[in-house]
Design an enzyme around this catalytic site. Sequence first.
Site, PDB file in Angstrom:
ATOM      1  N   LYS A  62       0.853  -1.181   0.000  1.00 46.18           N
ATOM      2  CA  LYS A  62       0.000   0.000   0.000  1.00 46.18           C
ATOM      3  C   LYS A  62       0.891   1.233   0.000  1.00 46.18           C
ATOM      4  O   LYS A  62       1.653   1.461   0.938  1.00 46.18           O
ATOM      5  CB  LYS A  62      -0.890  -0.018   1.233  1.00 46.18           C
ATOM      6  CG  LYS A  62      -1.810   1.174   1.327  1.00 46.18           C
ATOM      7  CD  LYS A  62      -2.802   0.963   2.451  1.00 46.18           C
ATOM      8  CE  LYS A  62      -3.691   2.164   2.620  1.00 46.18           C
ATOM      9  NZ  LYS A  62      -4.640   1.955   3.711  1.00 46.18           N
ATOM     10  N   LYS A  92      -2.239  -1.606  -3.947  1.00 47.48           N
ATOM     11  CA  LYS A  92      -3.078  -0.413  -3.878  1.00 47.48           C
ATOM     12  C   LYS A  92      -2.239   0.843  -3.909  1.00 47.48           C
ATOM     13  O   LYS A  92      -1.232   0.879  -3.196  1.00 47.48           O
ATOM     14  CB  LYS A  92      -3.826  -0.526  -2.550  1.00 47.48           C
ATOM     15  CG  LYS A  92      -4.805   0.522  -2.242  1.00 47.48           C
ATOM     16  CD  LYS A  92      -5.353   0.209  -0.883  1.00 47.48           C
ATOM     17  CE  LYS A  92      -6.180   1.385  -0.455  1.00 47.48           C
ATOM     18  NZ  LYS A  92      -6.556   1.299   0.919  1.00 47.48           N
ATOM     19  N   TYR A  97     -15.288   0.664  -6.944  1.00 46.51           N
ATOM     20  CA  TYR A  97     -16.535   1.366  -6.616  1.00 46.51           C
ATOM     21  C   TYR A  97     -17.527   1.273  -7.764  1.00 46.51           C
ATOM     22  O   TYR A  97     -18.684   1.655  -7.626  1.00 46.51           O
ATOM     23  CB  TYR A  97     -16.245   2.836  -6.274  1.00 46.51           C
ATOM     24  CG  TYR A  97     -15.368   2.964  -5.046  1.00 46.51           C
ATOM     25  CD1 TYR A  97     -15.915   2.890  -3.768  1.00 46.51           C
ATOM     26  CD2 TYR A  97     -13.978   3.118  -5.153  1.00 46.51           C
ATOM     27  CE1 TYR A  97     -15.112   2.978  -2.637  1.00 46.51           C
ATOM     28  CE2 TYR A  97     -13.164   3.208  -4.035  1.00 46.51           C
ATOM     29  CZ  TYR A  97     -13.740   3.139  -2.779  1.00 46.51           C
ATOM     30  OH  TYR A  97     -12.943   3.208  -1.664  1.00 46.51           O
TER      31      TYR A  97
HETATM   32  C1  PBG Z   1      -7.265   3.262   5.469  1.00 49.77           C
HETATM   33  C2  PBG Z   1      -7.727   2.977   4.113  1.00 49.77           C
HETATM   34  C3  PBG Z   1      -7.589   3.854   3.040  1.00 49.77           C
HETATM   35  C4  PBG Z   1      -8.198   3.252   1.955  1.00 49.77           C
HETATM   36  C5  PBG Z   1      -8.707   2.006   2.352  1.00 49.77           C
HETATM   37  N1  PBG Z   1      -8.382   1.840   3.709  1.00 49.77           N
HETATM   38  C6  PBG Z   1      -7.038   5.224   2.973  1.00 49.77           C
HETATM   39  C7  PBG Z   1      -5.761   5.568   3.567  1.00 49.77           C
HETATM   40  O1  PBG Z   1      -4.857   4.742   3.749  1.00 49.77           O
HETATM   41  O2  PBG Z   1      -5.647   6.742   3.895  1.00 49.77           O
HETATM   42  C8  PBG Z   1      -8.276   3.898   0.609  1.00 49.77           C
HETATM   43  C9  PBG Z   1      -9.310   3.437  -0.306  1.00 49.77           C
HETATM   44  C10 PBG Z   1      -9.614   4.349  -1.420  1.00 49.77           C
HETATM   45  O3  PBG Z   1      -8.979   5.396  -1.614  1.00 49.77           O
HETATM   46  O4  PBG Z   1     -10.540   4.012  -2.154  1.00 49.77           O
HETATM   47  N2  PBG Z   1      -6.802   2.263   6.256  1.00 49.77           N
END
Ligand code: PBG
Length: 293
Positions: free
Chosen positions: A165, A219, A283
């Site tokens: 991530k 991600k 989404y």
């Molecule tokens: C937070 C989390 C995030 C997303 C999913 N879980 C955002 C972040 O790390 O700030 C992002 C998902 C998206 O942008 O669609 N644990």
Amino acid sequence: LPIFVREGSKIIEPIKSMPGVNRYSVDKLSVILDKVKKYKIPMVAIFPYISSKKKNIYGTEALNRDNLICKSLKIIKKKYPNIGVMCDVALDPYTSHGHDGILIDNKIDNDETIKILIKQALLQAEMGCDVVAPSDMMDGRIGKIRKSLDKNGYQMTQILSYAVKYASSFYGPFRDAVGSKGLLKNNKKNYQMDFKNKDEALREVSLDIKEGADIVMIKPGLPYLDIIRSVKENFKIPVMAYQVSGEYSLLCNAINKDLITKNAVIESLIAFKRAGANAIVSYYADRIDKILK
Ligand code: PBG
């Protein structure tokens, strides 16, 4: 399909930064879950939007047995037993500073955070969650969560690790959707990955596999297809990719302004598939059927 849940009753509230995506009060979840069932979407990811009154520096609401996620899990698993449910294991929707963990001396403390995440994951499993999904990016949490799930009789609960991530600008609209945007101070670079790094992704995945992850997440999605490919080529594990909120909103706004046609949605999802993703979080999942028709 990610679904945002909120407090209150009889509410379906549009999210401004994500046209076409809503927050649902628990009693209205069936509106979206009926679509999930109709389109045979195998799994939903539920995310809570809670009032700022319930947020504090430790994110204690995450461990409340009657919180929004627990309530939603009970209803979904009772009324829609065949829909898989995955839940984020992370504290950001619950903390007053918008970070995924516990802040000590202005830094997220890895080990103190894991202690809470173990409890959060266990609570979700108890409430019927099929797949717990640590998205917090602490080091070593997969092994500890696995151990605690096994010890407590949840050997069958799967772990989807958000192994890769990146600290990304593409999460903007999501933070708005869970109400952490205005609260977040600084950034998440102290625990999320540097987008200039490629090999780090492989190290993160190999650690999480060793610790017991069943699936790994990459991600954001579209800007990171090279990472999806290289994880797929290097490991024999299911790879899931997340078309995140920023990617969604970019597409959506461009389509709404007639800059591009909605075929771009399918094109972007096929790109994930081509890169090697076994599953995609999007989404658009509840609307792809219409686009294809
Ligand atoms: C937070 C989390 C995030 C997303 C999913 N879980 C955002 C972040 O790390 O700030 C992002 C998902 C998206 O942008 O669609 N644990």
